[in-house]
Design an enzyme around this catalytic site. Structure first.
Site, PDB file in Angstrom:
ATOM      1  N   SER A 254      -3.142  10.444  -1.838  1.00 30.40           N
ATOM      2  CA  SER A 254      -2.903   9.059  -0.851  1.00 30.40           C
ATOM      3  C   SER A 254      -1.597   9.303  -0.249  1.00 30.40           C
ATOM      4  CB  SER A 254      -2.677   8.000  -1.809  1.00 30.40           C
ATOM      5  OG  SER A 254      -2.749   6.798  -0.874  1.00 30.40           O
ATOM      6  N   PRO A 255      -1.273   9.029   1.178  1.00 31.89           N
ATOM      7  CA  PRO A 255       0.150   9.335   1.648  1.00 31.89           C
ATOM      8  C   PRO A 255       1.305   8.556   0.604  1.00 31.89           C
ATOM      9  CG  PRO A 255      -1.300   7.715   2.890  1.00 31.89           C
ATOM     10  CD  PRO A 255      -1.974   8.222   1.823  1.00 31.89           C
TER      11      PRO A 255
ATOM     12  N   CYS B  84       5.577   8.501   0.832  1.00 31.36           N
ATOM     13  CA  CYS B  84       6.733   8.672   1.348  1.00 31.36           C
ATOM     14  C   CYS B  84       7.459   9.620   0.153  1.00 31.36           C
ATOM     15  CB  CYS B  84       7.655   7.623   1.673  1.00 31.36           C
ATOM     16  SG  CYS B  84       7.080   6.740   3.059  1.00 31.36           S
TER      17      CYS B  84
ATOM     18  N   GLN C 133      -0.383  10.903   8.144  1.00 26.76           N
ATOM     19  CA  GLN C 133      -0.545   9.506   8.373  1.00 26.76           C
ATOM     20  C   GLN C 133       0.541   9.196   9.403  1.00 26.76           C
ATOM     21  OE1 GLN C 133       0.998   6.420   5.652  1.00 26.76           O
ATOM     22  NE2 GLN C 133      -0.808   5.404   5.555  1.00 26.76           N
TER      23      GLN C 133
ATOM     24  N   TYR D  37       3.649  -2.778   7.680  1.00 28.45           N
ATOM     25  CA  TYR D  37       4.310  -2.054   8.914  1.00 28.45           C
ATOM     26  C   TYR D  37       3.700  -2.470  10.496  1.00 28.45           C
ATOM     27  CZ  TYR D  37       5.890   0.514   4.966  1.00 28.45           C
ATOM     28  OH  TYR D  37       6.594   0.448   3.825  1.00 28.45           O
TER      29      TYR D  37
HETATM   30  C1  LIG Z   1       6.377   7.153  -3.961  1.00 31.45           C
HETATM   31  C2  LIG Z   1       5.360   6.301  -3.015  1.00 31.45           C
HETATM   32  C3  LIG Z   1       5.464   6.378  -1.695  1.00 31.45           C
HETATM   33  C4  LIG Z   1       4.431   5.722  -0.926  1.00 31.45           C
HETATM   34  N1  LIG Z   1       4.423   5.897   0.472  1.00 31.45           N
HETATM   35  C5  LIG Z   1       3.173   5.503   1.133  1.00 31.45           C
HETATM   36  C6  LIG Z   1       3.371   5.693   2.447  1.00 31.45           C
HETATM   37  O1  LIG Z   1       3.933   6.561   3.107  1.00 31.45           O
HETATM   38  N2  LIG Z   1       1.980   5.336   3.188  1.00 31.45           N
HETATM   39  C7  LIG Z   1       1.040   4.715   2.786  1.00 31.45           C
HETATM   40  O2  LIG Z   1       0.235   4.088   3.327  1.00 31.45           O
HETATM   41  N3  LIG Z   1       1.010   4.208   1.363  1.00 31.45           N
HETATM   42  C8  LIG Z   1       2.302   4.556   0.631  1.00 31.45           C
HETATM   43  N4  LIG Z   1       2.388   4.492  -0.782  1.00 31.45           N
HETATM   44  C9  LIG Z   1       1.326   3.543  -1.184  1.00 31.45           C
HETATM   45  C10 LIG Z   1       0.004   4.693  -1.971  1.00 31.45           C
HETATM   46  O3  LIG Z   1      -0.461   5.387  -0.813  1.00 31.45           O
HETATM   47  C11 LIG Z   1      -0.874   3.856  -2.671  1.00 31.45           C
HETATM   48  O4  LIG Z   1      -1.629   3.120  -1.646  1.00 31.45           O
HETATM   49  C12 LIG Z   1      -0.587   2.837  -3.652  1.00 31.45           C
HETATM   50  O5  LIG Z   1       0.378   3.554  -4.300  1.00 31.45           O
HETATM   51  C13 LIG Z   1      -1.488   2.503  -4.646  1.00 31.45           C
HETATM   52  O6  LIG Z   1      -2.388   3.620  -5.283  1.00 31.45           O
HETATM   53  P1  LIG Z   1      -2.115   4.027  -6.811  1.00 31.45           P
HETATM   54  O7  LIG Z   1      -2.313   3.067  -7.703  1.00 31.45           O
HETATM   55  O8  LIG Z   1      -3.036   5.194  -6.975  1.00 31.45           O
HETATM   56  O9  LIG Z   1      -0.584   4.584  -6.865  1.00 31.45           O
HETATM   57  C14 LIG Z   1       3.163   4.937  -1.553  1.00 31.45           C
HETATM   58  C15 LIG Z   1       3.111   4.768  -2.940  1.00 31.45           C
HETATM   59  C16 LIG Z   1       4.286   5.476  -3.589  1.00 31.45           C
HETATM   60  C17 LIG Z   1       3.966   5.405  -5.304  1.00 31.45           C
END
Ligand SMILES: Cc1cc2nc3c(=O)[nH]c(=O)nc-3n(C[C@H](O)[C@H](O)[C@H](O)COP(=O)(O)O)c2cc1C
Length: 356
Positions: free
Chosen positions: A23-24, A26, A100, A183
């Site tokens: 997943s994307p 940052c 993304q 966003y």
């Molecule tokens: C460090 C970090 C940075 C993230 N940056 C983005 C991002 O750039 N774009 C986005 O759509 N979601 C971003 N997210 C959300 C994740 O892509 C994901 O949707 C969210 O963490 C839930 O998934 P998980 O439970 O597997 O962590 C970020 C999450 C984390 C932890």
């Protein structure tokens, strides 16, 4: 045993070797938008770790589109070279590089999480933010976003278009448009952040107009035989906000326009959101969009185990599983998950002696 998680997924001309996407995320580690060796190692190690698709973090289409001053960007040609190198490494690991594309709108101009995620004023290196309406994220916040006028809207659309031209040059094979998490695109979609009275606000048709125009601008540069994803927040988790029914309606229209997959997330728009968290808490939204809009979906959010991911696919709730935090804990998550599911996948030859 052959599993669904490790079965290939073909979308247009691209075949992912498995259903696992990173997943994307940052990294807040760029200077002036430029990628560096952190991004190479971060993305590269998840490619060597076996994921079928790596989606690079929210990458800004202009300097003011960044969330923080240290976001990745693709607003100038000079950004391309390092991104190209990273993508070549991802491809060498038999993985697919995706990106993304994003604009943070009113949520822009904040410090990195480890610096407090605080709004930055001009003296601190911040900038004027923009939004569909001049409503700040936090009530009473001193820095109001500026309402985008027609020229401003056209400028953002054109920034997405020229960014996509660079995306092609840099060798990405999947583009995801960020219309989630509060966003800019999401700000236009939701009546909580969009109180415009022109053709970009009010009715559902008007609120989705900006997102559709961005999709068209990206498509004008993106090869039609490569996959295009859109990430949405299926609900604002707030009264009178954007909701799952509108998400289905939008997804139907996006499908007609040629979008291939809806990456279904939720929330992030307003500070008073009330999220019900739990394992796989967003999966029902991915299932609903898939069933009712008849489009491929990605499931994301608190998916942390191999059996859980396998079940989501077997129940036909989604076509692709995106992992964020679990893949930070374990870059080799796909290698481990294959062992957990008794599937036999190829490990990088350098690591074969450790194969479980
Ligand atoms: C460090 C970090 C940075 C993230 N940056 C983005 C991002 O750039 N774009 C986005 O759509 N979601 C971003 N997210 C959300 C994740 O892509 C994901 O949707 C969210 O963490 C839930 O998934 P998980 O439970 O597997 O962590 C970020 C999450 C984390 C932890």
């Amino acid at each position: 045993m052959a599993t669904k998680l490790f079965s290939p997924l073909t979308i247009k001309n691209i075949t992912l070797k498995n259903r696992i996407a990173i997943s994307p995320m940052c990294q807040y580690s760029a200077i002036d938008g430029f990628a560096n060796d952190w991004h190479l190692v971060h993305l590269g190690s998840r490619a060597s770790g076996g994921a079928g698709l790596i989606i690079q973090e929210a990458t800004a289409v202009s300097p003011e589109a960044r969330i923080s001053p240290s976001d990745l960007g693709i607003w100038k040609d000079e950004h391309i070279e390092k991104l190209k190198q990273i993508n070549a490494f991802i491809v060498s690991q038999n993985s697919i590089p995706g990106i993304q594309l994003a604009h943070a709108g009113r949520k822009a101009s904040v410090s990195a999480p480890w610096l407090g995620n605080k709004k930055l004023d001009f003296a601190q290196g911040g900038w004027q933010t923009v939004a569909p309406s001049a409503i700040p994220y936090h009530e009473g916040e001193p820095f109001l976003p500026e309402e985008l006028d027609k020229n401003g809207i056209q400028k953002v659309i054109s920034d997405f278009k020229t960014a996509t031209k660079r995306v092609v040059e840099a060798g990405y094979q999947v583009v995801e448009i960020h219309a989630a998490h509060g966003y800019l695109l999401h700000q236009f979609l939701s009546p909580l952040t969009n109180v415009r009275t022109d053709e970009y606000g009010g009715s559902f048709e008007n609120r989705i107009r900006f997102t559709l125009e961005v999709v068209e601008a990206v498509q004008s540069e993106w090869p039609s035989d490569l996959p295009l994803f859109v990430r949405i927040s299926a609900t604002d988790w707030a009264e009178n906000g954007w909701n799952p029914e509108e998400s289905v309606q939008l997804s139907k229209i996006l499908k007609e326009k040629g979008v291939d997959l809806i990456d279904v997330s939720s929330g992030g728009l307003v500070s008073h959101q009330k999220i019900t968290l739990g394992p796989g808490y967003q999966v029902p939204f991915a299932e609903k969009v898939k069933a009712e809009a008849n489009i491929a979906t990605g499931a994301v959010g608190l998916i942390t185990e191999a059996e859980q991911a396998e079940e989501i696919l077997n129940l036909d709730q989604a076509d692709l599983i995106l992992f964020a935090r679990e893949s930070l804990r374990n870059p080799n998550l796909p290698l481990d998950f294959a062992a957990a599911l008794n599937d036999d996948i190829q490990w990088p030859k350098q690591y074969e002696r450790a194969k479980l």
